[in-house]
Enzyme design. Structure first.
Site, short mmCIF file in Angstrom:
data_model
loop_
_atom_site.label_atom_id
_atom_site.label_comp_id
_atom_site.label_asym_id
_atom_site.label_seq_id
_atom_site.Cartn_x
_atom_site.Cartn_y
_atom_site.Cartn_z
N HIS A 1 107.59 47.90 27.70
CA HIS A 1 106.31 47.20 27.49
C HIS A 1 105.73 46.56 28.75
CE1 HIS A 1 106.91 46.61 22.85
NE2 HIS A 1 107.13 47.85 23.25
N CYS B 1 121.68 35.99 41.01
CA CYS B 1 122.04 34.67 41.55
C CYS B 1 122.92 34.00 40.49
CB CYS B 1 120.83 33.84 41.95
SG CYS B 1 119.69 33.38 40.64
N ASP C 1 122.43 36.17 46.07
CA ASP C 1 122.88 35.08 46.93
C ASP C 1 124.39 34.94 46.71
OD1 ASP C 1 123.15 33.79 44.49
OD2 ASP C 1 121.92 32.05 45.02
N HIS D 1 100.13 49.11 26.35
CA HIS D 1 100.82 48.22 27.31
C HIS D 1 100.25 48.33 28.71
CE1 HIS D 1 103.57 47.42 24.10
NE2 HIS D 1 103.88 48.71 24.00
N THR E 1 122.20 31.81 38.07
CA THR E 1 121.57 31.84 36.74
C THR E 1 120.65 33.03 36.53
OG1 THR E 1 119.72 30.56 37.59
CG2 THR E 1 121.55 29.31 36.59
C1 RB5 Z 1 123.17 28.55 43.95
O1 RB5 Z 1 124.01 27.46 43.83
C2 RB5 Z 1 122.28 28.64 42.73
O2 RB5 Z 1 121.37 27.60 42.73
C3 RB5 Z 1 121.58 29.98 42.68
O3 RB5 Z 1 122.52 31.00 42.71
C4 RB5 Z 1 120.70 30.25 41.48
O4 RB5 Z 1 121.38 30.00 40.29
C5 RB5 Z 1 119.37 29.65 41.50
O5 RB5 Z 1 118.56 29.83 40.58
#
Ligand code: RB5
Length: 149
Positions: free
Chosen positions: A98, A65, A8, A133, A67
């Protein structure tokens, strides 16, 4: 083997770095977007990558993304996808060995570019060990069937 990659807006810069790095290493990459910094919805991208990974069992996916968490939550709801959100190289290696991980999730706001490229390299260079596994991976794949028994 084709590598399907997507992000994203929150993962765009790291996705571009990963793509540039893996292209220089000779990997066959398909980038499903996003291609601009305009805000977009990570589930849409996660779904595109997952469907293309499932289309050919030799394919692998990388999702980025902010996080890495939203992408991994979505991807792990897709049957047949074993997505691993990694922030260290040990987990990246072990999740291939695994868990037969077929999608790697990274967080651009969490993991620096250098470490992220090491994580990608470790994940790609490791392979599933099978053996004890395999049964556990089968149990994940057959979760719906097992519950109904
Ligand atoms: C976008 O702002 C953010 O929420 C997305 O990139 C991600 O971190 C969601 O888990």
């Amino acid at each position: 083997m084709k590598l399907i990659i997507g992000s994203d807006h929150g993962g765009l810069l790291l996705k571009e770095k990963v793509k540039e790095y893996l292209t220089s290493k000779g990997y066959d990459i398909e980038d499903v977007g996003t291609y601009t910094a305009v805000s977009c919805d990570y589930p849409v991208i996660a779904d595109k990558v997952c469907q293309k990974v499932l289309a050919d069992s030799s394919n692998l996916g990388i999702l980025v993304c902010g996080t890495g968490i939203g992408m991994s939550i979505y991807a792990n709801k897709v049957k047949g996808i074993r997505a691993s959100h990694c922030t260290d190289t040990f987990s990246a290696r072990l999740t291939r060995q695994h868990n037969d991980s077929n999608v790697l999730c990274l967080g651009e706001r969490i993991t620096g570019f250098g470490l992220a490229l090491d994580i990608v390299t470790e994940w790609l260079n490791a392979s599933f060990e099978g053996g004890r596994h395999q049964k556990r991976v089968d149990m994940i794949n057959e979760l719906d069937t097992m519950r109904n028994n």
